[in-house]
Each structure stands twice: as C-alpha cells, then as structure tokens.
Design a protein around this motif. Structure first.
Motif, PDB file in Angstrom:
ATOM      1  N   SER A 253     -36.426 -13.066  37.122  1.00  0.00           N
ATOM      2  CA  SER A 253     -37.814 -13.451  36.843  1.00  0.00           C
ATOM      3  C   SER A 253     -37.891 -14.815  36.165  1.00  0.00           C
ATOM      4  O   SER A 253     -38.753 -15.644  36.503  1.00  0.00           O
ATOM      5  CB  SER A 253     -38.483 -12.402  35.949  1.00  0.00           C
ATOM      6  OG  SER A 253     -38.585 -11.160  36.606  1.00  0.00           O
ATOM      7  N   GLU A 254     -37.010 -15.047  35.230  1.00  0.00           N
ATOM      8  CA  GLU A 254     -37.029 -16.316  34.494  1.00  0.00           C
ATOM      9  C   GLU A 254     -36.719 -17.497  35.403  1.00  0.00           C
ATOM     10  O   GLU A 254     -37.276 -18.591  35.244  1.00  0.00           O
ATOM     11  CB  GLU A 254     -36.049 -16.245  33.325  1.00  0.00           C
ATOM     12  CG  GLU A 254     -36.558 -15.345  32.202  1.00  0.00           C
ATOM     13  CD  GLU A 254     -35.491 -15.015  31.169  1.00  0.00           C
ATOM     14  OE1 GLU A 254     -34.312 -15.400  31.381  1.00  0.00           O
ATOM     15  OE2 GLU A 254     -35.833 -14.368  30.160  1.00  0.00           O
ATOM     16  N   GLN A 255     -35.843 -17.284  36.376  1.00  0.00           N
ATOM     17  CA  GLN A 255     -35.506 -18.361  37.304  1.00  0.00           C
ATOM     18  C   GLN A 255     -36.665 -18.664  38.249  1.00  0.00           C
ATOM     19  O   GLN A 255     -36.946 -19.826  38.559  1.00  0.00           O
ATOM     20  CB  GLN A 255     -34.255 -17.992  38.108  1.00  0.00           C
ATOM     21  CG  GLN A 255     -32.979 -17.940  37.280  1.00  0.00           C
ATOM     22  CD  GLN A 255     -32.629 -19.284  36.666  1.00  0.00           C
ATOM     23  OE1 GLN A 255     -32.810 -20.330  37.284  1.00  0.00           O
ATOM     24  NE2 GLN A 255     -32.125 -19.255  35.445  1.00  0.00           N
TER      25      GLN A 255
ATOM     26  N   GLU B  41     -45.524 -17.851  33.866  1.00  0.00           N
ATOM     27  CA  GLU B  41     -45.146 -17.202  32.604  1.00  0.00           C
ATOM     28  C   GLU B  41     -44.595 -15.807  32.884  1.00  0.00           C
ATOM     29  O   GLU B  41     -45.155 -15.057  33.673  1.00  0.00           O
ATOM     30  CB  GLU B  41     -46.361 -17.092  31.685  1.00  0.00           C
ATOM     31  CG  GLU B  41     -46.038 -16.484  30.330  1.00  0.00           C
ATOM     32  CD  GLU B  41     -47.246 -16.375  29.420  1.00  0.00           C
ATOM     33  OE1 GLU B  41     -47.112 -15.756  28.334  1.00  0.00           O
ATOM     34  OE2 GLU B  41     -48.326 -16.883  29.791  1.00  0.00           O
ATOM     35  N   VAL B  42     -43.475 -15.491  32.232  1.00  0.00           N
ATOM     36  CA  VAL B  42     -42.885 -14.158  32.344  1.00  0.00           C
ATOM     37  C   VAL B  42     -43.387 -13.303  31.189  1.00  0.00           C
ATOM     38  O   VAL B  42     -43.282 -13.704  30.018  1.00  0.00           O
ATOM     39  CB  VAL B  42     -41.340 -14.217  32.304  1.00  0.00           C
ATOM     40  CG1 VAL B  42     -40.744 -12.807  32.346  1.00  0.00           C
ATOM     41  CG2 VAL B  42     -40.800 -15.043  33.464  1.00  0.00           C
TER      42      VAL B  42
ATOM     43  N   GLN C 147     -35.024  -9.370  34.653  1.00  0.00           N
ATOM     44  CA  GLN C 147     -35.569 -10.422  33.788  1.00  0.00           C
ATOM     45  C   GLN C 147     -34.885 -11.753  34.046  1.00  0.00           C
ATOM     46  O   GLN C 147     -35.528 -12.811  34.050  1.00  0.00           O
ATOM     47  CB  GLN C 147     -35.422 -10.033  32.312  1.00  0.00           C
ATOM     48  CG  GLN C 147     -36.080 -11.055  31.377  1.00  0.00           C
ATOM     49  CD  GLN C 147     -36.133 -10.584  29.939  1.00  0.00           C
ATOM     50  OE1 GLN C 147     -35.993  -9.398  29.654  1.00  0.00           O
ATOM     51  NE2 GLN C 147     -36.350 -11.511  29.029  1.00  0.00           N
TER      52      GLN C 147
ATOM     53  N   LYS D  18     -39.394 -20.412  36.220  1.00  0.00           N
ATOM     54  CA  LYS D  18     -39.015 -21.808  35.950  1.00  0.00           C
ATOM     55  C   LYS D  18     -39.309 -22.692  37.154  1.00  0.00           C
ATOM     56  O   LYS D  18     -39.808 -23.811  37.022  1.00  0.00           O
ATOM     57  CB  LYS D  18     -37.533 -21.859  35.587  1.00  0.00           C
ATOM     58  CG  LYS D  18     -36.998 -23.244  35.282  1.00  0.00           C
ATOM     59  CD  LYS D  18     -35.512 -23.155  34.945  1.00  0.00           C
ATOM     60  CE  LYS D  18     -34.919 -24.542  34.707  1.00  0.00           C
ATOM     61  NZ  LYS D  18     -33.454 -24.455  34.416  1.00  0.00           N
TER      62      LYS D  18
END
Length: 241
Positions: A152-154, A162-163, A149, A157
């Motif tokens: 994924s967020e990086q 969207e995650v 996660q 961004k």
C-alpha cells in the motif's frame, strides 16, 4: 571510485541472486532482486477481465463479462484487480515476501501493481484513500510486518495517495486460508474486521490492498466492514489472483 570498488568486491564475494530462481543476476540488469528472465516469466493477467474478481476471462466462454465462479458469489467490494495470475514465479516471490521476512521485496513487487494501474487506466485519481488488509496483532508479532501495508505504501507513494493503516482492524485471529475449502474460508473470516473512526471514511472511495485474492472471502469481508461504516466505493487490488 572507492564506492564502486567496494560494491564490486561485495558482488564478487556475495553475488546478487534472483529470489525466484536463485541464479546470479547480471551486472547490467536494472534490479538486484529478481532477474530479467524471471520477471518476464511472470504470468500476467490480460484482458478481458472478469468485472467482479478481475481474473482473465476465457474469451470463448464470456457470460456478461463475469467468470463462472463470480456468477455463484456475491462480493461486498465493487471490483477487484490483479496484475498476475497466482502461479509459478509470482507464487514463489509472494511466499518469499510474506513468509520469509523479505519485506524489502515489496518495492519491487508493487511495481507490478503500479504498472497495471497505469496500463489499464484504473481510476486512482477518484480514490480518496488506500487501506491495507490488516493482520491480527498475533500474526503481526509473528511476521513483524504486514505485507499489505508495505504494498500500500508503495502504491500510495507512486500516485500521491494517503494510506489509512489503522482504520481497518482485524478483531480476531483467523486460520490461514490456504488449506480451507470455499465454504470454510467464508466462515473463517466472517465478522473478523471492524472499523475504527468510521467518520474518516464516510462517503469516501477506497482502494483496499492485499497480496493475493483466491476465493475473495477476506477482501469481501473487509469491504463489508468499510461499507457498513460509510464507505461509498471499495475497489480491491492484489498482486495475484
């Protein structure tokens, strides 16, 4: 000026050390987690790539652009990609990131993924959502964060995606895959994923993110659950394979 003074004092008393080689990082280096020498030592995956698992192919042994391992396997994901080979420095860094509570390493490591996506023009603009491979709740309590996660967020961004962190669920605890043989890995993760609110991903193209792809068993089972719930295309990206 005071801010610079205190930073200088901090560096003198607690010098920044590379998380890979443990040597001091020079003041002129751009990042303060991994030294330039170790960054350059990372073994990058270079083309030609296997059209299934994404590993680098031996250009003298190419059979239909697929590696010998994937000739014997059928994966549920459409294609996988990894910027690095799982050896040496990246292996050390992933261990620090995953098992030593260094979630802050995720931003630096995700740069490898982002650069790979850009350099090889992966079709991220056609992907609807990014989904991290989940941990079981018992493993999550143990580690306190999901490394997939964080990555994924990086990536999300960087590319404005969207995650969906709560759509794919790990429905039972599984043994760590590290010491298991190929067949044991397959059985270990069979039917270990379910999808909550499948309507969210029906007809969508997804990027599934994890830290490492070894046999591909985990990513394949996760992709199967997503496709069984209506996803159209599932691409996989890991830091290393």
């Amino acid at each position: 000026m005071l801010r610079g003074f205190f930073k200088g004092m901090k560096d003198l008393i607690y010098p920044n050390c590379c998380l890979a080689c443990k040597n001091k990082i020079g003041p002129d280096e751009k990042q303060d987690l991994i030294c330039l020498r170790c960054w350059e030592k990372l073994e990058r995956n270079l083309p030609p790539f296997c059209v299934s698992c994404g590993r680098r192919l031996d250009k003298y042994r190419i059979v239909k652009n697929i590696c010998s391992g994937c000739l014997k396997s059928k994966f549920h994901f459409d294609r996988a990609f990894s910027p690095c080979a799982y050896t040496g420095t990246i292996k050390k860094l992933i261990h620090e990131f995953k098992y030593c509570g260094k979630d802050y390493l995720g931003e630096t490591l995700a740069r490898l993924m982002n650069e790979f996506i850009q350099d090889y023009r992966l079709p991220i603009e056609y992907l609807d959502f990014i989904i991290p491979v989940p941990l079981h709740k018992s493993r999550m309590r143990e580690r306190e964060f999901n490394q997939a996660q964080v990555l994924s967020e990086q990536v999300a961004k960087k590319f404005g995606k969207e995650v969906l962190a709560d759509v794919l669920i790990r429905n039972r605890p599984t043994r760590t895959q590290t010491d298991l043989a190929f067949e044991e890995r397959q059985k270990n993760v069979e039917r270990s994923f379910t999808v909550k609110s499948p309507g969210l991903i029906k007809g969508s193209n997804l990027l599934l993110i994890d830290d490492v792809l070894t046999t591909g068993a985990t990513s394949s089972q996760a992709a199967k659950a997503l496709k069984d719930s209506g996803a159209r295309i599932v691409l996989v990206m890991t830091l290393a394979n």
